[in-house]
Design a protein around this motif. Structure first.
Motif, PDB file in Angstrom:
ATOM      1  N   THR A 259       9.500  22.652  71.590  1.00  0.00           N
ATOM      2  CA  THR A 259       8.303  23.410  70.877  1.00  0.00           C
ATOM      3  C   THR A 259       8.725  22.577  69.927  1.00  0.00           C
ATOM      4  O   THR A 259       9.382  21.994  69.266  1.00  0.00           O
ATOM      5  CB  THR A 259       8.873  25.018  71.105  1.00  0.00           C
ATOM      6  N   VAL A 305       5.256  28.512  77.378  1.00  0.00           N
ATOM      7  CA  VAL A 305       6.237  29.665  77.451  1.00  0.00           C
ATOM      8  C   VAL A 305       5.062  30.889  78.092  1.00  0.00           C
ATOM      9  O   VAL A 305       5.816  31.133  78.791  1.00  0.00           O
ATOM     10  CB  VAL A 305       6.386  30.144  75.957  1.00  0.00           C
ATOM     11  N   GLU A 388      -3.566  31.851  69.119  1.00  0.00           N
ATOM     12  CA  GLU A 388      -3.929  30.842  68.159  1.00  0.00           C
ATOM     13  C   GLU A 388      -4.521  32.615  67.803  1.00  0.00           C
ATOM     14  O   GLU A 388      -4.819  33.257  68.978  1.00  0.00           O
ATOM     15  CB  GLU A 388      -4.519  30.064  69.022  1.00  0.00           C
ATOM     16  N   ASP A 408      -4.919  41.871  71.618  1.00  0.00           N
ATOM     17  CA  ASP A 408      -4.262  40.103  70.896  1.00  0.00           C
ATOM     18  C   ASP A 408      -2.909  40.187  71.103  1.00  0.00           C
ATOM     19  O   ASP A 408      -2.640  41.232  71.007  1.00  0.00           O
ATOM     20  CB  ASP A 408      -5.177  40.249  69.886  1.00  0.00           C
ATOM     21  N   THR A 413       7.136  30.379  71.671  1.00  0.00           N
ATOM     22  CA  THR A 413       7.874  30.040  72.423  1.00  0.00           C
ATOM     23  C   THR A 413       9.365  30.544  71.651  1.00  0.00           C
ATOM     24  O   THR A 413      10.017  30.675  73.274  1.00  0.00           O
ATOM     25  CB  THR A 413       7.430  28.314  72.801  1.00  0.00           C
ATOM     26  N   ASP A 504       4.963  31.584  59.887  1.00  0.00           N
ATOM     27  CA  ASP A 504       3.836  31.857  60.065  1.00  0.00           C
ATOM     28  C   ASP A 504       3.525  33.169  58.694  1.00  0.00           C
ATOM     29  O   ASP A 504       4.104  33.856  58.247  1.00  0.00           O
ATOM     30  CB  ASP A 504       3.058  33.262  60.863  1.00  0.00           C
ATOM     31  N   ARG A 519       0.355  28.967  59.972  1.00  0.00           N
ATOM     32  CA  ARG A 519       2.088  28.135  59.538  1.00  0.00           C
ATOM     33  C   ARG A 519       2.320  28.082  58.770  1.00  0.00           C
ATOM     34  O   ARG A 519       1.614  27.819  57.567  1.00  0.00           O
ATOM     35  CB  ARG A 519       1.620  27.078  60.457  1.00  0.00           C
ATOM     36  N   ASN A 525      -2.268  24.084  65.868  1.00  0.00           N
ATOM     37  CA  ASN A 525      -1.978  24.726  66.965  1.00  0.00           C
ATOM     38  C   ASN A 525      -3.677  24.219  67.007  1.00  0.00           C
ATOM     39  O   ASN A 525      -5.166  24.399  67.313  1.00  0.00           O
ATOM     40  CB  ASN A 525      -2.151  26.385  66.441  1.00  0.00           C
ATOM     41  N   ARG A 530       0.608  24.319  70.690  1.00  0.00           N
ATOM     42  CA  ARG A 530       1.203  23.948  69.351  1.00  0.00           C
ATOM     43  C   ARG A 530       2.218  22.935  68.887  1.00  0.00           C
ATOM     44  O   ARG A 530       2.361  21.894  69.799  1.00  0.00           O
ATOM     45  CB  ARG A 530       2.786  24.457  69.305  1.00  0.00           C
TER      46      ARG A 530
HETATM   47  O1  PRX Z   1       0.631  30.532  64.380  1.00  0.00           O
HETATM   48  C1  PRX Z   1       1.537  31.152  65.703  1.00  0.00           C
HETATM   49  C2  PRX Z   1      -0.162  31.286  66.057  1.00  0.00           C
HETATM   50  O2  PRX Z   1       0.750  30.444  67.390  1.00  0.00           O
HETATM   51  C3  PRX Z   1       2.304  30.202  67.544  1.00  0.00           C
HETATM   52  C4  PRX Z   1       3.321  30.439  68.115  1.00  0.00           C
HETATM   53  O3  PRX Z   1       2.747  28.685  69.435  1.00  0.00           O
HETATM   54  P1  PRX Z   1       4.025  28.867  71.020  1.00  0.00           P
HETATM   55  O4  PRX Z   1       4.956  28.358  70.699  1.00  0.00           O
HETATM   56  O5  PRX Z   1       2.870  27.511  71.390  1.00  0.00           O
HETATM   57  O6  PRX Z   1       3.666  30.359  71.637  1.00  0.00           O
HETATM   58  C5  PRX Z   1       2.722  31.346  72.555  1.00  0.00           C
HETATM   59  C6  PRX Z   1       2.675  32.050  72.301  1.00  0.00           C
HETATM   60  C7  PRX Z   1       1.334  33.111  73.029  1.00  0.00           C
HETATM   61  C8  PRX Z   1       2.796  31.258  66.604  1.00  0.00           C
HETATM   62  O7  PRX Z   1       3.930  31.073  65.743  1.00  0.00           O
HETATM   63  N1  PRX Z   1      -0.072  32.017  67.430  1.00  0.00           N
HETATM   64  C9  PRX Z   1       0.276  32.274  68.674  1.00  0.00           C
HETATM   65  N2  PRX Z   1      -0.317  33.669  69.144  1.00  0.00           N
HETATM   66  C10 PRX Z   1      -1.009  33.977  68.066  1.00  0.00           C
HETATM   67  C11 PRX Z   1      -1.312  32.919  66.918  1.00  0.00           C
HETATM   68  N3  PRX Z   1      -1.555  33.026  66.070  1.00  0.00           N
HETATM   69  C12 PRX Z   1      -2.126  33.494  65.561  1.00  0.00           C
HETATM   70  N4  PRX Z   1      -2.491  35.452  66.628  1.00  0.00           N
HETATM   71  C13 PRX Z   1      -1.829  35.290  67.976  1.00  0.00           C
HETATM   72  N5  PRX Z   1      -1.883  36.259  68.603  1.00  0.00           N
END
Ligand code: PRX
Length: 654
Positions: A259, A305, A388, A408, A413, A504, A519, A525, A530
């Motif tokens: 990641t 993930v 996101e 939501d 990851t 975050d 972030r 994103n 990511r």
């Molecule tokens: O910034 C947050 C955002 O996605 C990041 C993590 O991305 P990733 O490692 O690809 O994992 C995704 C797993 C679902 C976080 O640090 N993020 C993820 N979910 C949300 C979010 N931002 C807002 N609302 C969410 N539900």
């Protein structure tokens, strides 16, 4: 008392208000984690039960279920053979190739053993890495489960990644075997993987001993003698293979997944075996409320993930069928446009739990709303969205259209499963639009002041969202081969405190619901994916015509964010001449798409004479981003050359 266990108001001070069921559940997970997770550990099969539930003697490392021996593949497949062997386990639907195929648990067991035997024949053993660079085909899931079965460590690399990204992951993971295919396909466009893989292996320092290739008949492949093997004959040679599960220590590594972060070098997030199995089993029960014999449909990709946790392992561990989907959300099995394909599948396979991303819903929102009413969606209990921020119009649209709760959930990851959401399996809890929810059991989530590290407990106080250790089962163990980087990157960002930073921003309201505000680092994103802006910058600056570059994420109505690059060209032509600028922009975009993949390609490349920086020379990405989004760039007192930001404004206006 409110969810945080605090007395909510003056009137309640004296009265003993009973805690809600979830509040009590959560409290136990934080105050007595060992007792809490002992109970949860019973959700999976152990060959040898754990001797010690948690060893947190070397913070921030948390070692769960010490002495326990288990196997992810056993829990996902073999365990269900006696009770539901003939029930569907893996349903594969590809609207790219017009394929629809169901594997029962028994059939999945056979396929995984064939794959495992083929791996063994290629010299793969316990602890060896197997890099999986595959489109969304059943063989990808078989390969992951085969690794788990024999104790090999899988490293799945998203199929959309181009050769430079892939090469850096090959060098970091040093796999003995790479599992791949001739091609992926998106929207009917075939993307040959083999040339990308060959190029990646050519430029990587590490060379895998073998490459195992599924031939889908989509693109020709040149095989490298002695290294490349077609999957079909090898699997056929092992068609009746019986490969028992290797019992692994709970702490044995199940996989690494790369990641992005602040630096250009991707991080190999490393996960254990026992803790992960327990965490997923628990989340399937308490959060997703998915039951054995039902169907789970996650629209993600095994390269992310979400695909690991909720396409492959989570649903199968819970005894559910998992629906694996290759294709766009707007294309039918006959290859014709069909904005109702996912709902058609929900009806056909009686999907009870669905998992997607806001970006996909935004795409669907452009389709005819009648499509949501065309199918019988009565099996569906909830739609989970993550990856996101979920904007309110999108959330409302889909919730009203489906008539089921839209949940939501916020995670990373690194965490492996949701950090913030609602646990309807424990207690029905309302969601609030705009908020992913409340802290999940096991996650001691706090909001800290950015620079002082002071805990912010008031409602609507903005700070960095952090997690206090010990982190729960399923959370990353470390960064692959780099404990120091793990500690320094994630745990040392707040002065004087050892806490995990999510990177975050967040606030919490008076009811304890969190809101995520973006972030704190240079991660963007794009359509729920990511990406590190540094990685894109490194790629752009490798172009001979580029002197300097800043890449920022800019708000986009469909994709959430898109990358935009601001480039100082080496020669002034691109500044003075529109045709030269257009050519350089095209070249740079192609370079990024070729090296990193289409997701990372900037939506625009703009040329400026200088980039806004602080006096100490740090790029002011946040100020550039603010200007792009027509927001106030904030405090610019540390800025070296205000004219540079003015130039950014000018090129945007031109
Ligand atoms: O910034 C947050 C955002 O996605 C990041 C993590 O991305 P990733 O490692 O690809 O994992 C995704 C797993 C679902 C976080 O640090 N993020 C993820 N979910 C949300 C979010 N931002 C807002 N609302 C969410 N539900």
């Amino acid at each position: 008392m409110d969810r945080r266990g605090k007395v909510a108001g003056r009137n309640h001070r004296r009265r003993q208000v009973p805690m809600s069921r979830y509040a009590e559940f959560y409290r136990r997970s934080i105050e007595t984690p060992e007792a809490f997770w002992t109970e949860e550990s019973r959700l999976i099969d152990w060959h040898t039960p754990p001797q010690q539930i948690l060893d947190a003697g070397k913070p921030p490392f948390a070692n769960w279920f010490v002495g326990g021996r288990t196997n992810l593949c056993h829990n996902a497949v073999d365990r269900h053979l006696a009770t539901r062997g003939d029930q569907p386990a893996l349903i594969f639907v590809s609207t790219e190739t017009g394929t629809e195929k169901t594997f029962s648990f028994k059939e999945l067991h056979v396929e995984v053993q064939r794959m495992a035997a083929s791996f063994i024949a290629l010299g793969v053993g316990r602890g060896d890495r197997v890099l999986i660079y595959m489109p969304m085909v059943p063989e990808a899931a078989f390969a992951m489960l085969a690794c788990a079965r024999i104790g090999a460590i899988h490293c799945v690399v998203f199929g959309g990644f181009a050769s430079v990204s892939l090469a850096s992951r090959i060098d970091d993971a040093t796999p003995k075997l790479i599992v791949s295919a001739d091609a992926g396909s998106r929207g009917g466009k075939v993307l040959p993987y083999k040339p990308l893989l060959d190029e990646a292996i050519r430029i990587s320092r590490h060379k895998p001993a073998s490459v195992l290739l599924t031939d889908r008949g989509l693109a020709p492949m040149d095989l490298v003698e002695g290294r490349d093997h077609l999957a079909a004959p090898l699997l056929e040679a092992h068609r009746d293979a019986q490969v028992p599960c290797t019992w692994l220590d709970a702490a044995d590594i199940s996989y690494t997944i790369y990641t992005s972060g602040t630096t250009g070098k991707p991080k190999g997030v490393q996960r254990d075996t026992g803790g992960y199995a327990v965490a997923l089993a628990a989340s399937m029960k308490h959060i997703f409320d998915g039951r054995a014999g039902e169907t789970y449909f996650s629209t993600s990709d095994i390269g992310w993930v979400v695909g690991h946790s909720y396409i492959v392992y989570g649903p199968l561990i819970a005894g559910m069928a998992t629906l694996m989907y290759e294709g766009l959300p707007t294309q039918g099995l006959d290859g014709q446009p069909d904005g109702g394909i996912w709902w058609r599948l929900v009806e056909k396979y009686k999907v009870t739990v669905m998992f997607s991303a806001p970006t996909a819903v935004r795409v669907l929102r452009k389709q005819d709303p009648a499509l949501l009413k065309k199918y019988d969606l009565s099996s569906l209990r909830a739609l989970f969205l993550a990856g996101e921020p979920l904007d309110e119009p999108t959330g409302r649209w889909i919730a009203e259209g489906l008539g089921v709760p839209v949940i939501d959930n916020y995670w990373q990851t690194e965490s492996g499963w949701p950090i913030l959401t609602v646990a309807n399996g424990v207690e029905a809890t309302p969601s609030k639009f705009g908020s992913p929810g409340i802290p999940m059991y096991g996650f001691n989530v706090k909001i800290l002041h950015e620079s002082t590290g002071e805990e912010l407990t008031g409602a609507h106080e903005k700070g960095v969202v952090v997690i206090e250790g010990p982190t729960p089962p399923g959370f990353m163990q470390t960064i692959w081969r780099d404990d120091e980087r793990f500690v320094n990157t994630y745990w040392k960002t707040v002065p004087g405190k050892l806490v995990y930073s999510t990177f975050d921003w967040g606030i919490r309201d008076e009811d304890g619901y969190f809101y995520i505000l973006g972030r704190t680092d240079d991660v963007i994103n794009v359509a729920g994916h990511r990406l590190g802006t540094r990685e894109i910058e490194e790629c752009v600056s490798g172009h001979a015509g580029v002197a300097e570059v800043a890449v920022v994420g800019v708000a986009d109505a469909l994709k959430g964010q898109v990358a935009m690059a601001f480039v100082v060209p080496k020669d002034g032509a691109a500044l003075a001449d529109a045709a030269a600028a257009q050519k350089l922009e095209g070249d740079i975009m192609k370079r990024v798409a070729d090296q990193l993949g289409a997701l990372a390609r900037p939506s625009r490349v703009r040329f400026v004479g200088a980039l806004p920086k602080t006096r100490s020379g740090k790029l002011l990405r946040r100020a550039i981003q603010a200007v792009c989004e027509q927001r106030d760039p904030g405090d610019l007192t540390t800025m070296d050359d205000p004219a540079a930001l003015q130039q950014v404004r000018q090129v945007l206006a031109s």
